[in-house]
Motif scaffolding. Structure first.
Motif, short mmCIF file in Angstrom:
data_model
loop_
_atom_site.label_atom_id
_atom_site.label_comp_id
_atom_site.label_asym_id
_atom_site.label_seq_id
_atom_site.Cartn_x
_atom_site.Cartn_y
_atom_site.Cartn_z
N ALA A 322 9.69 8.82 -1.67
CA ALA A 322 11.09 9.17 -1.43
C ALA A 322 11.64 8.49 -0.19
N GLU A 323 10.81 8.29 0.83
CA GLU A 323 11.22 7.64 2.06
C GLU A 323 10.62 6.23 2.13
N PRO A 324 11.27 5.32 2.87
CA PRO A 324 10.69 3.97 3.03
C PRO A 324 9.29 4.04 3.60
N LEU A 325 8.41 3.23 3.07
CA LEU A 325 7.00 3.25 3.46
C LEU A 325 6.80 2.56 4.79
N THR A 326 6.03 3.17 5.66
CA THR A 326 5.62 2.58 6.93
C THR A 326 4.33 1.80 6.71
N PRO A 327 3.89 0.99 7.69
CA PRO A 327 2.60 0.30 7.52
C PRO A 327 1.45 1.26 7.29
N ASP A 328 1.43 2.39 8.00
CA ASP A 328 0.36 3.36 7.78
C ASP A 328 0.44 3.96 6.38
N GLY A 329 1.66 4.21 5.91
CA GLY A 329 1.81 4.76 4.56
C GLY A 329 1.35 3.78 3.49
N ILE A 330 1.63 2.50 3.69
CA ILE A 330 1.18 1.48 2.75
C ILE A 330 -0.34 1.40 2.74
N ALA A 331 -0.95 1.37 3.95
CA ALA A 331 -2.41 1.29 4.03
C ALA A 331 -3.07 2.51 3.42
N ASP A 332 -2.49 3.70 3.62
CA ASP A 332 -3.08 4.91 3.02
C ASP A 332 -3.06 4.84 1.51
N ARG A 333 -1.97 4.37 0.93
CA ARG A 333 -1.90 4.31 -0.53
C ARG A 333 -2.84 3.28 -1.10
N VAL A 334 -3.06 2.18 -0.40
CA VAL A 334 -4.06 1.20 -0.86
C VAL A 334 -5.45 1.82 -0.81
N ARG A 335 -5.74 2.55 0.26
CA ARG A 335 -7.06 3.19 0.38
C ARG A 335 -7.24 4.25 -0.70
N TRP A 336 -6.20 5.06 -0.93
CA TRP A 336 -6.30 6.07 -1.98
C TRP A 336 -6.56 5.42 -3.34
N GLN A 337 -5.86 4.31 -3.59
CA GLN A 337 -6.01 3.66 -4.89
C GLN A 337 -7.42 3.11 -5.05
N PHE A 338 -7.99 2.53 -4.00
CA PHE A 338 -9.36 2.03 -4.08
C PHE A 338 -10.34 3.17 -4.31
N GLU A 339 -10.12 4.31 -3.67
CA GLU A 339 -11.00 5.44 -3.91
C GLU A 339 -10.93 5.88 -5.37
N GLY A 340 -9.73 5.84 -5.95
CA GLY A 340 -9.62 6.18 -7.36
C GLY A 340 -10.29 5.17 -8.27
N TRP A 341 -10.16 3.89 -7.96
CA TRP A 341 -10.79 2.85 -8.79
C TRP A 341 -12.30 2.87 -8.70
N LEU A 342 -12.82 3.06 -7.49
CA LEU A 342 -14.26 2.91 -7.28
C LEU A 342 -15.04 4.19 -7.52
N THR A 343 -14.37 5.35 -7.60
CA THR A 343 -15.11 6.62 -7.73
C THR A 343 -14.61 7.48 -8.88
N ARG A 344 -13.85 6.90 -9.82
CA ARG A 344 -13.29 7.74 -10.88
C ARG A 344 -14.36 8.20 -11.87
N GLY A 345 -15.47 7.45 -12.00
CA GLY A 345 -16.61 7.89 -12.82
C GLY A 345 -16.36 7.78 -14.31
N ARG A 346 -17.31 8.29 -15.09
CA ARG A 346 -17.27 8.35 -16.56
C ARG A 346 -17.05 6.97 -17.18
N GLY A 347 -17.73 5.95 -16.60
CA GLY A 347 -17.67 4.63 -17.19
C GLY A 347 -16.36 3.91 -16.98
N ARG A 348 -15.49 4.43 -16.10
CA ARG A 348 -14.20 3.81 -15.88
C ARG A 348 -14.15 2.94 -14.64
N THR A 349 -15.20 2.93 -13.83
CA THR A 349 -15.21 2.11 -12.62
C THR A 349 -15.31 0.64 -12.99
N PRO A 350 -14.75 -0.24 -12.15
CA PRO A 350 -14.87 -1.68 -12.42
C PRO A 350 -16.33 -2.12 -12.45
N THR A 351 -16.61 -3.15 -13.22
CA THR A 351 -17.99 -3.65 -13.34
C THR A 351 -18.37 -4.59 -12.21
#
Length: 553
Positions: A322-351
């Motif tokens: 809703a608000e313009p993203l700050t550098p910290d906000g951008i970095a947090d969302r990248v980190r959250w996304q990597f945590e989702g990609w690398l730890t989602r489990g059930r055969g969905r993680t990248p090879t």
């Protein structure tokens, strides 16, 4: 045709009625909402059954609770001690934005298997365009049924969906699990209360409170005001809320398209296969990305995070804010996304590891570079080298113990010492509440205690006969205080005392109707050579009745 004296005059059509031209309407969106997602994510990670009451706390207050907990009387904003007294078997979890985002990636991936263009509004809410998907599945109702069933099976999450024009109306429609017919968003919003404007992350609590005090109780009543009057009385934030209440989107449909060179791409050598390595790279990449937008007078409100693995797998997700993203906000969302990609489990993680990472501004607004205020309490301190080093150190500590672990104090208005100071996580905006400098009747006289307890310890205040003191209906003590027992330290003789001062705030709230008074006492303690001054509080409804609210230096 003539009108009789009792016949009402015909009213002109509302500007947000069905006669609004189709070109001025916001695009129809489908919003999928997982109720009480912070609680659902915490319970899923802990292996807790959905039949057990659970709640998530931040700053010792309930920020989310399950339906079972609400049935037991638990509400948002309630203190932990009060919540556990109402429901002793309540499971309590600490707020964790990383956990919420990581587990929600499974839900977003399940939605993306059926519909393209998924945008993560926040953990627990995703939005997708509905036009193409509804035609493919044979109508909106079939799409909604198919999507709910698919998410329940693939992600194991309870969800509700809604469809309407604009993100705001579609989100409220999802809360009620209903599709709103095309062109009727304003009619759908009109009977809803103005408190719906205060959605998570919107920071419109003060505006909602002001509207209610002015007698504007529904979104329809707010939408009937002219935009010029709203701008003159409530400012730019009020105009934005007025657009939402009128059934329009936050911004006009014709949004500015960012230039292609605004995207930032980084080649990872060696490939990223750990969250900590991705978080380190995200800080540098977020700064470059933000500086590139700021030099052009832009700010990002929808961020696309895209990655390519060594084996050619394409990963991508859109984050809406809703608000313009700050550098910290951008970095947090990248980190959250990597945590989702690398730890989602059930055969969905990248090879394999991520070899290319790209940040793309999918939606921008006019803005300017955002700077981090340091020590001057909002007065605009200069960025000295010492202040910059301190800021980096505090951000580092936040990365180790969480955002809520590093806070600064902001003075707010209130009657009690706990109400006069609010702790704000480091990096958030430090703005006092509206009316903090106004006079507060029955405010505790100065000086204020140096130590204030989140959970006040019990105390026993007794008279000369050894009987515990009480308070009469006229807010007077039943006897002079003679001794005070704090915890298991034994009784201490009262050397001097002042009060009692009655507190009659929030008498209209059913759970806060009990009378309470405050009492200042100076105790002669055998353990310390100097007397000890404490602030005591007596509560009519509660056990124990006497508690220690604060200690003076």
């Amino acid at each position: 045709m003539s009108l009789s004296p009792n016949t009402p005059s015909p009213k002109p059509p509302s500007p947000q009625s069905s006669q609004t031209p189709q070109s001025s309407r916001s695009p129809r969106l489908l919003v999928l909402w997982c109720p009480d997602w912070p609680v659902a994510a915490a319970a899923a990670e802990a292996g807790l059954s959905v039949a057990e009451p659970a709640a998530v706390l931040a700053a010792n207050r309930i920020v989310a609770c399950s339906a079972v907990a609400r049935a037991a009387g638990i509400r948002r904003g309630m203190r932990r001690r009060e919540a556990q007294s109402r429901c002793p078997e309540l499971a309590v979890f600490a707020a964790d934005a990383d956990r919420d985002a990581r587990l929600f990636d499974t839900v977003a991936a399940a939605v993306e298997e059926l519909v393209v263009g998924v945008e993560v509004v926040r953990p627990g809410v995703v939005a997708v365009p509905v036009a193409g998907a509804s035609r493919y599945f044979g109508g909106e109702h079939r799409l909604l049924e198919r999507l709910v069933d698919h998410v329940s099976v693939q992600a194991g999450a309870e969800c509700q969906v809604g469809v309407s024009e604009g993100l705001f109306a579609a989100t409220l429609a999802a809360h009620r699990a209903r599709p709103v017919p095309a062109g009727t968003a304003a009619e759908f919003l009109a009977p809803l209360g103005v408190q719906e404007l205060d959605q998570p992350g919107s920071d419109r609590g003060e505006l909602v409170d002001l509207l209610r005090r002015l007698g504007i109780r529904t979104l329809g009543a707010f939408a009937q005001l002219t935009e010029r009057d709203v701008l003159a009385r409530f400012g730019a934030d009020g105009v934005l809320a007025h657009r939402l209440a009128s059934g329009r989107d936050e911004r006009p449909p014709g949004r500015r398209r960012p230039a292609p060179d605004l995207a930032v791409t980084e080649t990872c050598d060696p490939p990223l296969d750990r969250v900590d390595a991705a978080a380190f790279l995200a800080r540098t990449l977020a700064s470059r990305f933000h500086e590139g937008l700021a030099t052009r007078g832009l700010a990002c409100t929808r961020l696309g995070v895209h990655a390519t693995t060594e084996h050619g797998e394409e990963l991508g997700r859109s984050w809406r804010c809703a608000e313009p993203l700050t550098p910290d906000g951008i970095a947090d969302r990248v980190r959250w996304q990597f945590e989702g990609w690398l730890t989602r489990g059930r055969g969905r993680t990248p090879t394999s590891g991520v070899s290319v990472l790209r940040l793309e501004p999918e939606e921008t607004v006019e803005g300017s570079a955002l700077q981090l205020g340091l020590w001057a309490g909002g007065s605009g301190a200069e960025h000295t080298p010492e202040a910059d080093r301190a800021a980096r150190a505090l951000v580092h500590v936040q990365g180790l113990i969480g955002p809520e672990g590093v806070c600064t104090a902001v003075f707010d208005g209130g009657r009690g010492p706990a109400e006069q100071v609010r702790l704000v996580p480091w990096g958030d905006r430090r703005t006092p509440a509206e009316g903090h400098a106004a006079p507060w009747p029955q405010q505790l006289p100065s000086p204020s205690p140096a130590t204030v307890f989140d959970e006040p310890p019990p105390a026993v205040v007794a008279g000369e006969d050894g009987q515990q003191l009480d308070v009469t209906d006229r807010h007077r003590l039943t006897a002079w205080p003679w001794t005070v027992e704090l915890g298991d330290g034994g009784p201490c003789r009262v050397r001097n005392w002042a009060g009692p001062w009655p507190v009659t705030a929030r008498w209209w709230v059913p759970g806060d109707r009990g009378r309470c008074v405050r009492l200042q006492v100076v105790l002669e303690s055998g353990r310390q050579p100097q007397p000890v001054a404490v602030l005591l509080r007596w509560q009519e409804q509660g056990n124990p009745k006497w508690t220690v609210e604060g200690v003076y230096d």
